[in-house]
Design a protein around this motif. Structure first.
Motif, PDB file in Angstrom:
ATOM      1  N   HIS A  37     -35.087 -20.708 -37.458  1.00 59.06           N
ATOM      2  CA  HIS A  37     -34.331 -19.470 -37.267  1.00 59.06           C
ATOM      3  C   HIS A  37     -34.015 -18.902 -38.636  1.00 59.06           C
ATOM      4  CE1 HIS A  37     -33.934 -20.532 -33.059  1.00 59.06           C
ATOM      5  NE2 HIS A  37     -33.366 -19.379 -32.817  1.00 59.06           N
ATOM      6  N   GLU A  49     -26.717 -16.570 -35.875  1.00 60.92           N
ATOM      7  CA  GLU A  49     -27.668 -15.488 -35.569  1.00 60.92           C
ATOM      8  C   GLU A  49     -27.072 -14.491 -34.574  1.00 60.92           C
ATOM      9  OE1 GLU A  49     -27.827 -18.539 -34.540  1.00 60.92           O
ATOM     10  OE2 GLU A  49     -28.394 -18.587 -32.434  1.00 60.92           O
ATOM     11  N   TRP A  50     -25.902 -14.830 -33.997  1.00 61.54           N
ATOM     12  CA  TRP A  50     -25.191 -13.909 -33.097  1.00 61.54           C
ATOM     13  C   TRP A  50     -24.115 -13.106 -33.831  1.00 61.54           C
ATOM     14  CZ3 TRP A  50     -25.105 -12.940 -27.614  1.00 61.54           C
ATOM     15  CH2 TRP A  50     -26.219 -13.481 -26.954  1.00 61.54           C
ATOM     16  N   HIS A  88     -35.540 -11.816 -33.886  1.00 61.23           N
ATOM     17  CA  HIS A  88     -34.458 -12.353 -33.050  1.00 61.23           C
ATOM     18  C   HIS A  88     -33.731 -11.184 -32.391  1.00 61.23           C
ATOM     19  CE1 HIS A  88     -31.105 -14.971 -31.781  1.00 61.23           C
ATOM     20  NE2 HIS A  88     -32.040 -15.897 -31.788  1.00 61.23           N
ATOM     21  N   HIS A  89     -32.604 -11.481 -31.722  1.00 63.39           N
ATOM     22  CA  HIS A  89     -31.885 -10.435 -30.986  1.00 63.39           C
ATOM     23  C   HIS A  89     -31.426  -9.283 -31.887  1.00 63.39           C
ATOM     24  CE1 HIS A  89     -32.024 -13.599 -28.116  1.00 63.39           C
ATOM     25  NE2 HIS A  89     -30.806 -14.081 -28.250  1.00 63.39           N
ATOM     26  N   TYR A 110     -41.299 -17.072 -32.369  1.00 59.26           N
ATOM     27  CA  TYR A 110     -40.198 -16.724 -31.469  1.00 59.26           C
ATOM     28  C   TYR A 110     -40.110 -15.206 -31.453  1.00 59.26           C
ATOM     29  CZ  TYR A 110     -35.263 -16.089 -30.040  1.00 59.26           C
ATOM     30  OH  TYR A 110     -34.096 -15.693 -29.417  1.00 59.26           O
ATOM     31  N   ASP A 153     -37.487 -15.291 -25.415  1.00 60.83           N
ATOM     32  CA  ASP A 153     -36.126 -15.789 -25.155  1.00 60.83           C
ATOM     33  C   ASP A 153     -35.311 -14.745 -24.407  1.00 60.83           C
ATOM     34  OD1 ASP A 153     -34.037 -17.598 -25.242  1.00 60.83           O
ATOM     35  OD2 ASP A 153     -33.573 -17.296 -27.368  1.00 60.83           O
ATOM     36  N   MET A 154     -34.427 -15.207 -23.557  1.00 57.07           N
ATOM     37  CA  MET A 154     -33.411 -14.370 -22.928  1.00 57.07           C
ATOM     38  C   MET A 154     -33.981 -13.136 -22.203  1.00 57.07           C
ATOM     39  SD  MET A 154     -30.613 -15.913 -23.393  1.00 57.07           S
ATOM     40  CE  MET A 154     -29.250 -14.783 -23.182  1.00 57.07           C
ATOM     41  N   ASP A 165     -30.857 -24.262 -24.023  1.00 57.06           N
ATOM     42  CA  ASP A 165     -30.753 -24.618 -25.439  1.00 57.06           C
ATOM     43  C   ASP A 165     -30.046 -25.974 -25.619  1.00 57.06           C
ATOM     44  OD1 ASP A 165     -31.877 -22.160 -25.821  1.00 57.06           O
ATOM     45  OD2 ASP A 165     -30.111 -21.214 -26.721  1.00 57.06           O
TER      46      ASP A 165
HETATM   47  O1  H79 Z   1     -32.283 -18.378 -30.645  1.00 56.94           O
HETATM   48  C1  H79 Z   1     -31.282 -19.276 -30.211  1.00 56.94           C
HETATM   49  C2  H79 Z   1     -30.116 -18.562 -29.624  1.00 56.94           C
HETATM   50  O2  H79 Z   1     -29.639 -17.517 -30.436  1.00 56.94           O
HETATM   51  C3  H79 Z   1     -30.707 -18.026 -28.358  1.00 56.94           C
HETATM   52  N1  H79 Z   1     -31.590 -19.095 -27.914  1.00 56.94           N
HETATM   53  C4  H79 Z   1     -31.728 -20.041 -29.002  1.00 56.94           C
HETATM   54  C5  H79 Z   1     -33.129 -20.585 -29.079  1.00 56.94           C
HETATM   55  C6  H79 Z   1     -29.710 -17.655 -27.390  1.00 56.94           C
HETATM   56  N2  H79 Z   1     -29.672 -16.451 -26.893  1.00 56.94           N
HETATM   57  N3  H79 Z   1     -28.679 -16.387 -26.057  1.00 56.94           N
HETATM   58  N4  H79 Z   1     -28.099 -17.526 -26.010  1.00 56.94           N
HETATM   59  C7  H79 Z   1     -28.699 -18.372 -26.834  1.00 56.94           C
HETATM   60  C8  H79 Z   1     -26.948 -17.756 -25.199  1.00 56.94           C
HETATM   61  C9  H79 Z   1     -25.828 -17.408 -26.121  1.00 56.94           C
HETATM   62  C10 H79 Z   1     -24.559 -17.506 -25.793  1.00 56.94           C
HETATM   63  C11 H79 Z   1     -23.528 -17.316 -26.776  1.00 56.94           C
HETATM   64 FE1  H79 Z   1     -22.072 -16.087 -26.774  1.00 56.94          FE
HETATM   65  C12 H79 Z   1     -23.605 -16.555 -27.937  1.00 56.94           C
HETATM   66  C13 H79 Z   1     -22.318 -18.007 -26.760  1.00 56.94           C
HETATM   67  C14 H79 Z   1     -21.607 -17.586 -27.904  1.00 56.94           C
HETATM   68  C15 H79 Z   1     -22.395 -16.665 -28.628  1.00 56.94           C
HETATM   69  C16 H79 Z   1     -22.518 -14.389 -25.842  1.00 56.94           C
HETATM   70  C17 H79 Z   1     -21.491 -14.190 -26.767  1.00 56.94           C
HETATM   71  C18 H79 Z   1     -22.047 -15.335 -24.901  1.00 56.94           C
HETATM   72  C19 H79 Z   1     -20.784 -15.680 -25.290  1.00 56.94           C
HETATM   73  C20 H79 Z   1     -20.437 -14.978 -26.429  1.00 56.94           C
END
Ligand code: H79
Length: 610
Positions: A68, A89-90, A137-138, A181, A235-236, A277
């Motif tokens: 990542h 990454e979020w 990524h997102h 990815y 993903d997603m 995950d």
């Molecule tokens: O790339 C990695 C993650 O970023 C991606 N999958 C793996 C491989 C992923 N995408 N979505 N998720 C994982 C679920 C994410 C949930 C969460 Fe949230 C993000 C929990 C906390 C931050 C979104 C925001 C849900 C709750 C708050």
């Protein structure tokens, strides 16, 4: 005593397949509690000869690296001076950073220390066979030169190089496989994609426009400019319509027929299954081709303040446990904003590589274990060989395998080759070397005459010569109507994971969650039940039963299981079960009275009472 097979009872609900689509099920009916996802099978057998060949490689690799890496690596979990804990990454999403401000970060993203050859050297020395790296990524930012969007590392950063091109060349030169990815549905920089609700109105989104302008061209670029691509890791998919998953699948297969797709392409169109995950599919649910992906610390992207990288011992245990269930293990690496692998993360991986140098034969190209759950560890096999991965050493120095189907003609330690004394009549007994274990997993290689039968649904072996042993609901027989196995997604609980299985529908004394156990010699086991329960469930009474023995217990309140919220689980002592003679016993949990569900059971703990 004859083996009993209870498993048919639950086959319709639990044993049919793997819980592979935990966050990719757009079409499943909403469970009463959204934090509990019903376990659904995901098996898509190979579609053609090319796919079959691709799976031969996939299933021989067994060990992959997820990378990542993006603009978020430069931020490292911090924006406007504030630390954001969890998935780095979020960051853009969690901090609701506007697109323009987020893209400013790209202007200081200059990973001058990035060295693709160095990455590949580490990968090789760690015994890893393939790399899957985030192409997009997102956050919508492409880590490759893209003509479809200006938000890419070549056009929008001072770095100006295309790291995916450099990595593709370095990996190919060393025989390391490459996958990309790609976040197909979420894209926080695009008003017409999903996910960015702090700037854009989802009602106005024109997904078709985004899909045609960005997704199709970028996936095409990835599959036409970088040589052979082993997998695209989507993903997603969220609520993405089936037509889009279908168009993506057709596009990929047209450009590179041998490129495999994971199940998160959505709408059940992947070639192989991705569990959720950081989750290993429980042994009895794992079927077909699958890949576990694990974070190394607690973030996928680099975080400046999370140094909690897994130990080499933990990584080895995860790798061999996945292999014993017929899956690939892909561990994550989050390089920093300069393009370096964090030192500790790298160090622990190199430790796995040293272990694999000696023990790789028991991992690469092996198949799922034929054995049921054993107290000492797990097994892998290849024709004529069975590998016993000893993760827990027995106190009496003798490792037992009840009722093994094949005839053992030789046994030795993989490390050093020391021959071991074996006796085999009904059960197999192996005398371990009289020394302490030298690694988290010491492997015994058995040479087998004749074929091994698949015994993985046989009773679970428990034994007095080990410490605590567990019986997970994912490995249980569910007896009665409408009992359903679910995967819970929570934000940590008072233990160490954020995924666990639980059963709903345990609401009547005729229903039970049960495990057949094989007891090797007389003994007594202390029992704890591990569960979650709401206020309404508190005070309800249940039984733990085995043969004529009944241990009563009453339920205490721990709280609701809620999506991505913290959850408490009680580990509650119940009593002692006594097994007077060797044999197969059923241990079960059931309510004392009819009513609402007794509780959300996760597992039983059995601790030998010496
Ligand atoms: O790339 C990695 C993650 O970023 C991606 N999958 C793996 C491989 C992923 N995408 N979505 N998720 C994982 C679920 C994410 C949930 C969460 Fe949230 C993000 C929990 C906390 C931050 C979104 C925001 C849900 C709750 C708050």
């Amino acid at each position: 005593m004859k083996r009993r097979f209870w498993f048919a009872i639950v086959s319709a609900t639990a044993l049919m397949g793997a819980p592979m689509l935990a966050h990719a099920q757009a079409s499943s009916p909403a469970p009463a509690n959204p934090a509990l996802q019903p376990v659904k099978p995901y098996i898509r057998p190979p579609q053609d000869q090319v796919t079959t060949e691709a799976f031969e490689r996939f299933n021989s690799d067994r060990f992959g690296l997820f990378v990542h890496w993006g603009v978020y690596s430069e931020a490292a979990g911090v924006i406007r001076g504030k630390r954001w804990y969890g998935l780095s990454e979020w960051l853009m999403h969690n901090s609701k950073t506007p697109t323009a401000e987020y893209l400013e970060l790209a202007k200081r993203f200059n990973p001058t220390e990035f060295d693709a050859k160095r990455w590949v050297r580490t990968v090789k020395a760690s015994g890893i066979r393939y790399i899957v790296i985030t192409a997009k990524h997102h956050d919508g930012f492409a880590m490759f030169k893209s003509d479809a969007s200006p938000h890419n590392i070549v056009d929008a950063t001072p770095f100006k190089r295309d790291p995916l091109m450099e990595l593709a060349q370095a990996a190919q030169a060393e025989g390391i496989g490459l996958g990309f990815y790609y976040s197909q549905n979420l894209d926080w920089t695009e008003p017409n994609a999903s996910g960015n609700t702090w700037e854009f109105d989802p009602q106005k989104a024109n997904f078709e426009e985004y899909f045609n302008r960005k997704v199709v061209p970028q996936v095409t670029e990835l599959l036409t400019r970088y040589g052979p691509v082993q997998e695209i890791w989507f993903d997603m998919p969220g609520q993405m319509k089936p037509e889009y998953s279908k168009r993506l699948r057709d596009l990929v297969k047209k450009l590179q027929p041998g490129c495999l797709l994971n199940s998160r392409i959505g709408n059940e169109l992947g070639d192989y299954a991705s569990p959720s995950d950081s989750e290993l599919v429980p042994a009895r649910l794992a079927q077909g081709n699958w890949e576990a992906i694990y974070w190394h610390n607690r973030s996928w992207g680099y975080s400046a303040f999370d140094n909690d990288y897994k130990s080499t011992d933990t990584l080895i245990t995860l790798l061999v446990t996945t292999a014993s269930r017929g899956g690939n293990f892909t561990i994550n690496m989050g390089p920093d904003g300069k393009g370096r692998f964090p030192e500790d993360a790298e160090k622990r991986l190199l430790g796995v590589g040293r272990w694999l140098k000696v023990n790789g034969e028991s991992v690469y190209g092996t198949q799922r274990s034929p054995l049921p759950q054993m107290p000492w560890g797990v097994a892998t096999q290849r024709p004529g060989k069975l590998y016993l991965h000893v993760l827990n050493w027995p106190r009496d120095g003798v490792l037992r395998v009840p009722g093994l189907s094949g005839k053992v003609t030789a046994a030795s330690m993989l490390d050093g080759g020391q021959a071991l004394e074996v006796s085999q009549d009904k059960d197999l007994s192996i005398t371990l070397p009289s020394r302490l274990p030298r690694a988290a997993d010491e492997v015994i290689a058995l040479t087998i005459a004749g074929a091994l039968q698949d015994q993985h649904l046989d009773p679970i072996a428990i034994a007095m010569d080990y410490r605590r042993q567990t019986l997970d609901v994912a490995d249980a027989s569910l007896v009665g109507e409408n009992l359903q196995l679910n995967l819970a997604h929570v934000k940590l609980y008072a233990g160490d994971a954020n995924k666990f299985y639980t059963v709903t529908g345990l609401n009547d004394p005729t229903k039970s969650i049960g495990w057949d156990v094989q007891v090797d010699r007389p003994g007594e086991y202390h029992v704890d039940v591990e569960y979650s329960a709401t206020g309404e469930q508190s005070g309800k009474e249940g039984w733990v039963k085995a043969g004529e023995q009944r241990l009563p217990f009453n339920v205490i309140r721990t709280g609701n299981i809620e999506n991505y919220e913290p959850t408490l689980l009680a580990i509650q002592p119940v009593g002692v079960l006594s097994f007077k003679q060797p044999g197969v016993y059923r241990i079960s949990v059931s309510p004392q009275a009819a009513g609402a569900d007794l509780f959300q059971l996760r597992m039983l703990h059995l601790t030998p009472v010496n």
